[in-house]
Design a protein around this motif. Structure first.
Motif, PDB file in Angstrom:
ATOM      1  N   VAL A 113       0.872  -1.171   0.000  1.00  0.00           N
ATOM      2  CA  VAL A 113       0.000   0.000   0.000  1.00  0.00           C
ATOM      3  C   VAL A 113       0.912   1.224   0.000  1.00  0.00           C
ATOM      4  CG1 VAL A 113      -1.789   1.259   1.243  1.00  0.00           C
ATOM      5  CG2 VAL A 113      -1.765  -1.243   1.295  1.00  0.00           C
ATOM      6  N   PHE A 114       0.918   1.964  -1.095  1.00  0.00           N
ATOM      7  CA  PHE A 114       1.721   3.178  -1.207  1.00  0.00           C
ATOM      8  C   PHE A 114       0.902   4.359  -0.716  1.00  0.00           C
ATOM      9  CE2 PHE A 114       3.538   0.295  -4.245  1.00  0.00           C
ATOM     10  CZ  PHE A 114       4.892   0.580  -4.234  1.00  0.00           C
ATOM     11  N   PHE A 115       1.557   5.283  -0.030  1.00  0.00           N
ATOM     12  CA  PHE A 115       0.852   6.495   0.374  1.00  0.00           C
ATOM     13  C   PHE A 115       1.808   7.677   0.409  1.00  0.00           C
ATOM     14  CE2 PHE A 115       2.254   4.452   4.230  1.00  0.00           C
ATOM     15  CZ  PHE A 115       2.663   5.477   5.068  1.00  0.00           C
ATOM     16  N   ASN A 116       1.240   8.859   0.182  1.00  0.00           N
ATOM     17  CA  ASN A 116       1.990  10.109   0.207  1.00  0.00           C
ATOM     18  C   ASN A 116       1.637  10.862   1.482  1.00  0.00           C
ATOM     19  OD1 ASN A 116       3.148   9.696  -2.337  1.00  0.00           O
ATOM     20  ND2 ASN A 116       1.359  10.559  -3.360  1.00  0.00           N
ATOM     21  N   ILE A 117       2.656  11.386   2.131  1.00  0.00           N
ATOM     22  CA  ILE A 117       2.460  12.185   3.337  1.00  0.00           C
ATOM     23  C   ILE A 117       2.455  13.647   2.917  1.00  0.00           C
ATOM     24  CG2 ILE A 117       3.419  12.748   5.603  1.00  0.00           C
ATOM     25  CD1 ILE A 117       4.794   9.994   5.527  1.00  0.00           C
ATOM     26  N   ARG A 118       1.577  14.436   3.525  1.00  0.00           N
ATOM     27  CA  ARG A 118       1.504  15.860   3.190  1.00  0.00           C
ATOM     28  C   ARG A 118       2.837  16.545   3.533  1.00  0.00           C
ATOM     29  NH1 ARG A 118      -3.901  17.398   2.208  1.00  0.00           N
ATOM     30  NH2 ARG A 118      -5.375  15.881   3.060  1.00  0.00           N
ATOM     31  N   PRO A 119       3.268  17.511   2.723  1.00  0.00           N
ATOM     32  CA  PRO A 119       4.569  18.158   2.929  1.00  0.00           C
ATOM     33  C   PRO A 119       4.820  18.737   4.326  1.00  0.00           C
ATOM     34  CG  PRO A 119       3.728  18.711   0.769  1.00  0.00           C
ATOM     35  CD  PRO A 119       2.637  17.939   1.474  1.00  0.00           C
ATOM     36  N   PRO A 120       3.858  19.341   5.008  1.00  0.00           N
ATOM     37  CA  PRO A 120       4.194  19.866   6.342  1.00  0.00           C
ATOM     38  C   PRO A 120       4.608  18.782   7.342  1.00  0.00           C
ATOM     39  CG  PRO A 120       2.109  20.777   5.594  1.00  0.00           C
ATOM     40  CD  PRO A 120       2.504  19.719   4.620  1.00  0.00           C
ATOM     41  N   TYR A 121       4.199  17.543   7.111  1.00  0.00           N
ATOM     42  CA  TYR A 121       4.486  16.463   8.048  1.00  0.00           C
ATOM     43  C   TYR A 121       5.712  15.647   7.654  1.00  0.00           C
ATOM     44  CZ  TYR A 121      -0.187  17.596   9.607  1.00  0.00           C
ATOM     45  OH  TYR A 121      -1.288  18.264  10.068  1.00  0.00           O
ATOM     46  N   CYS A 122       6.354  15.978   6.557  1.00  0.00           N
ATOM     47  CA  CYS A 122       7.527  15.205   6.135  1.00  0.00           C
ATOM     48  C   CYS A 122       8.682  16.118   5.745  1.00  0.00           C
ATOM     49  CB  CYS A 122       7.159  14.265   4.988  1.00  0.00           C
ATOM     50  SG  CYS A 122       6.670  15.108   3.484  1.00  0.00           S
ATOM     51  N   GLN A 123       8.846  17.194   6.494  1.00  0.00           N
ATOM     52  CA  GLN A 123       9.932  18.118   6.174  1.00  0.00           C
ATOM     53  C   GLN A 123      11.296  17.486   6.415  1.00  0.00           C
ATOM     54  OE1 GLN A 123       9.005  21.656   8.351  1.00  0.00           O
ATOM     55  NE2 GLN A 123       7.435  22.295   6.900  1.00  0.00           N
ATOM     56  N   THR A 124      11.364  16.572   7.377  1.00  0.00           N
ATOM     57  CA  THR A 124      12.606  15.836   7.617  1.00  0.00           C
ATOM     58  C   THR A 124      12.287  14.341   7.574  1.00  0.00           C
ATOM     59  OG1 THR A 124      12.320  15.755  10.014  1.00  0.00           O
ATOM     60  CG2 THR A 124      13.485  17.663   9.110  1.00  0.00           C
ATOM     61  N   GLU A 125      13.335  13.544   7.387  1.00  0.00           N
ATOM     62  CA  GLU A 125      13.129  12.088   7.382  1.00  0.00           C
ATOM     63  C   GLU A 125      12.656  11.605   8.743  1.00  0.00           C
ATOM     64  OE1 GLU A 125      16.355   9.760   5.885  1.00  0.00           O
ATOM     65  OE2 GLU A 125      16.680  11.118   4.195  1.00  0.00           O
TER      66      GLU A 125
END
Length: 134
Positions: free
Chosen positions: A42-54
């Motif tokens: 299951v692939f998913f994209n995280i919204r940019p504000p929540y993935c600014q760092t690894e």
């Protein structure tokens, strides 16, 4: 030739999970039954504000994986890129439950299974104002 099925034939169709004549079938239920026992990604994209760092993206993935484990669904999580990740579901019949859960999370932008994609329609701003009101 009679189009009526005998009682035995009808019973065999019902046991195998075939729909009765004229009965509609939900496509996701049908796909989930077809994936039973098979591993699914299951692939998913995280919204940019929540993935600014690894590290932030990893925290979001661990939190969601722990919530799914509390629901008795074991997933292995793998980061793919900056804001993209995979949940490897051991039993494919649970993949659509994972999808439904992910789409309820404000951190998730979209989910895809077997080249079918679902967008998270929930707006991020709505959650922030609701959280401030509480």
């Amino acid at each position: 030739v009679s189009t009526q099925s005998t009682g035995k034939q009808w019973y065999q169709r019902r046991v195998r999970g075939f729909p009765a004549p004229g009965e509609t079938v939900d496509q996701e239920v049908l796909m989930a039954q077809g994936k039973r026992g098979q591993p699914i990604m299951v692939f998913f994209n995280i919204r940019p504000p929540y993935c600014q760092t690894e590290r932030a993206a990893g925290n979001v993935m661990r939190e969601m994986a722990a919530a799914l484990l509390n629901g008795n669904i074991k997933v292995n999580s793998y980061p793919v890129g900056g804001c993209r990740a995979i949940f490897y579901v051991q039993d494919g019949q649970y993949a659509f439950q994972v999808k439904d859960y992910l789409l309820t999370r404000r951190e998730v932008e979209s989910v895809s299974i077997d080249q079918r994609e679902w967008k998270n329609e929930e707006k991020e701003e709505d959650n922030e104002t609701e959280r401030n009101e509480l």
